[in-house]
Design a protein around this motif. Structure first.
Motif, PDB file in Angstrom:
ATOM      1  N   SER A  21     -40.107  64.237  97.151  1.00  0.00           N
ATOM      2  CA  SER A  21     -39.259  64.334  98.140  1.00  0.00           C
ATOM      3  C   SER A  21     -39.234  63.409  99.223  1.00  0.00           C
ATOM      4  CB  SER A  21     -38.990  65.797  98.649  1.00  0.00           C
ATOM      5  OG  SER A  21     -38.639  66.473  97.822  1.00  0.00           O
ATOM      6  N   ILE A  22     -40.777  63.465  99.706  1.00  0.00           N
ATOM      7  CA  ILE A  22     -41.185  62.355 100.798  1.00  0.00           C
ATOM      8  C   ILE A  22     -40.817  60.980 100.425  1.00  0.00           C
ATOM      9  CG2 ILE A  22     -43.209  61.535 102.027  1.00  0.00           C
ATOM     10  CD1 ILE A  22     -44.348  64.389 101.706  1.00  0.00           C
ATOM     11  N   TYR A  23     -41.208  60.602  99.214  1.00  0.00           N
ATOM     12  CA  TYR A  23     -41.041  59.162  98.734  1.00  0.00           C
ATOM     13  C   TYR A  23     -39.479  59.042  98.648  1.00  0.00           C
ATOM     14  CZ  TYR A  23     -40.227  55.424  95.154  1.00  0.00           C
ATOM     15  OH  TYR A  23     -39.759  54.525  94.549  1.00  0.00           O
ATOM     16  N   ASN A  24     -38.381  59.941  98.251  1.00  0.00           N
ATOM     17  CA  ASN A  24     -37.181  59.595  98.507  1.00  0.00           C
ATOM     18  C   ASN A  24     -36.640  59.524  99.867  1.00  0.00           C
ATOM     19  OD1 ASN A  24     -36.904  59.843  95.433  1.00  0.00           O
ATOM     20  ND2 ASN A  24     -36.662  62.103  95.613  1.00  0.00           N
ATOM     21  N   GLN A  25     -37.089  60.409 100.616  1.00  0.00           N
ATOM     22  CA  GLN A  25     -36.792  60.391 101.849  1.00  0.00           C
ATOM     23  C   GLN A  25     -37.235  58.825 102.724  1.00  0.00           C
ATOM     24  OE1 GLN A  25     -38.625  63.298 104.467  1.00  0.00           O
ATOM     25  NE2 GLN A  25     -37.136  62.814 106.144  1.00  0.00           N
ATOM     26  N   LYS A  26     -38.287  58.232 102.560  1.00  0.00           N
ATOM     27  CA  LYS A  26     -38.779  57.155 102.925  1.00  0.00           C
ATOM     28  C   LYS A  26     -38.112  55.810 102.436  1.00  0.00           C
ATOM     29  CE  LYS A  26     -42.016  58.904 105.496  1.00  0.00           C
ATOM     30  NZ  LYS A  26     -41.792  58.871 106.939  1.00  0.00           N
ATOM     31  N   THR A  27     -37.641  56.092 101.233  1.00  0.00           N
ATOM     32  CA  THR A  27     -36.737  54.773 100.412  1.00  0.00           C
ATOM     33  C   THR A  27     -35.376  55.152 100.666  1.00  0.00           C
ATOM     34  OG1 THR A  27     -37.064  56.207  98.326  1.00  0.00           O
ATOM     35  CG2 THR A  27     -38.790  54.437  98.938  1.00  0.00           C
ATOM     36  N   ASN A  28     -34.818  55.980 101.379  1.00  0.00           N
ATOM     37  CA  ASN A  28     -33.547  56.321 101.373  1.00  0.00           C
ATOM     38  C   ASN A  28     -32.819  56.463 100.208  1.00  0.00           C
ATOM     39  OD1 ASN A  28     -33.811  56.344 104.218  1.00  0.00           O
ATOM     40  ND2 ASN A  28     -33.517  54.098 104.321  1.00  0.00           N
ATOM     41  N   GLN A  29     -33.151  57.297  99.236  1.00  0.00           N
ATOM     42  CA  GLN A  29     -32.674  57.671  97.961  1.00  0.00           C
ATOM     43  C   GLN A  29     -32.252  58.910  97.653  1.00  0.00           C
ATOM     44  OE1 GLN A  29     -34.291  55.585  94.619  1.00  0.00           O
ATOM     45  NE2 GLN A  29     -36.274  55.530  95.689  1.00  0.00           N
ATOM     46  N   ARG A  37     -31.020  69.986  97.642  1.00  0.00           N
ATOM     47  CA  ARG A  37     -31.405  68.807  98.346  1.00  0.00           C
ATOM     48  C   ARG A  37     -30.108  67.477  97.927  1.00  0.00           C
ATOM     49  NH1 ARG A  37     -37.528  68.908  97.846  1.00  0.00           N
ATOM     50  NH2 ARG A  37     -37.851  70.831  99.301  1.00  0.00           N
ATOM     51  N   TYR A  38     -29.566  67.610  96.838  1.00  0.00           N
ATOM     52  CA  TYR A  38     -28.716  66.598  96.267  1.00  0.00           C
ATOM     53  C   TYR A  38     -27.190  66.972  96.196  1.00  0.00           C
ATOM     54  CZ  TYR A  38     -28.946  68.036  91.379  1.00  0.00           C
ATOM     55  OH  TYR A  38     -28.944  68.690  90.310  1.00  0.00           O
ATOM     56  N   ARG A  39     -26.281  66.068  96.250  1.00  0.00           N
ATOM     57  CA  ARG A  39     -24.879  66.176  96.121  1.00  0.00           C
ATOM     58  C   ARG A  39     -24.779  66.543  94.639  1.00  0.00           C
ATOM     59  NH1 ARG A  39     -24.751  61.346  99.224  1.00  0.00           N
ATOM     60  NH2 ARG A  39     -24.789  60.355  97.392  1.00  0.00           N
ATOM     61  N   ILE A  57     -42.819  55.295  88.851  1.00  0.00           N
ATOM     62  CA  ILE A  57     -43.250  56.599  89.748  1.00  0.00           C
ATOM     63  C   ILE A  57     -43.066  57.931  88.803  1.00  0.00           C
ATOM     64  CG2 ILE A  57     -41.328  56.865  91.162  1.00  0.00           C
ATOM     65  CD1 ILE A  57     -43.285  57.915  93.322  1.00  0.00           C
ATOM     66  N   LEU A  58     -41.825  57.875  88.172  1.00  0.00           N
ATOM     67  CA  LEU A  58     -41.450  59.038  87.396  1.00  0.00           C
ATOM     68  C   LEU A  58     -42.386  59.080  86.163  1.00  0.00           C
ATOM     69  CD1 LEU A  58     -37.540  59.196  87.706  1.00  0.00           C
ATOM     70  CD2 LEU A  58     -39.239  60.682  88.938  1.00  0.00           C
ATOM     71  N   ASP A  59     -42.825  58.060  85.617  1.00  0.00           N
ATOM     72  CA  ASP A  59     -43.607  58.175  84.399  1.00  0.00           C
ATOM     73  C   ASP A  59     -45.104  58.313  84.482  1.00  0.00           C
ATOM     74  OD1 ASP A  59     -44.250  57.370  81.690  1.00  0.00           O
ATOM     75  OD2 ASP A  59     -45.131  55.514  82.414  1.00  0.00           O
ATOM     76  N   ALA A  60     -45.707  58.009  86.105  1.00  0.00           N
ATOM     77  CA  ALA A  60     -46.820  58.394  86.709  1.00  0.00           C
ATOM     78  C   ALA A  60     -46.817  59.951  86.792  1.00  0.00           C
ATOM     79  CB  ALA A  60     -47.338  57.717  87.690  1.00  0.00           C
TER      80      ALA A  60
END
Length: 76
Positions: A21-29, A37-39, A57-60
């Motif tokens: 969630s933090i990653y998505n917020q920082k990358t505006n995704q 949290r999503y449409r 990142i998803l693979d990691a």
């Protein structure tokens, strides 16, 4: 899975979701870690594109989950 393993695995997944969630917020995704949290995307095209753009990142994260499950099976 006994109760301790379920408890620890749930906590682990919650922490992974928070990191994503933090990653998505920082990358505006779009944040797909929680249904709140999503449409709604009935066609799934948005999520498919998200997976394509963030496959590393998803693979990691998936490798980390596998390692954690293995460790849990050994230690608890």
């Amino acid at each position: 899975m006994d109760k301790d393993k379920q408890y620890h695995y749930k906590n682990f997944n919650d922490h992974i979701s928070e990191v994503l969630s933090i990653y998505n917020q920082k990358t505006n995704q779009e944040d797909y870690t929680d249904v709140k949290r999503y449409r709604i995307d009935n066609s799934g095209q948005g999520f498919k594109q998200y997976q394509k753009d963030n496959f590393e990142i998803l693979d990691a994260v998936e490798k980390l989950r596998t390692a954690y499950r293995f460790a849990m099976s050994r230690w608890l």
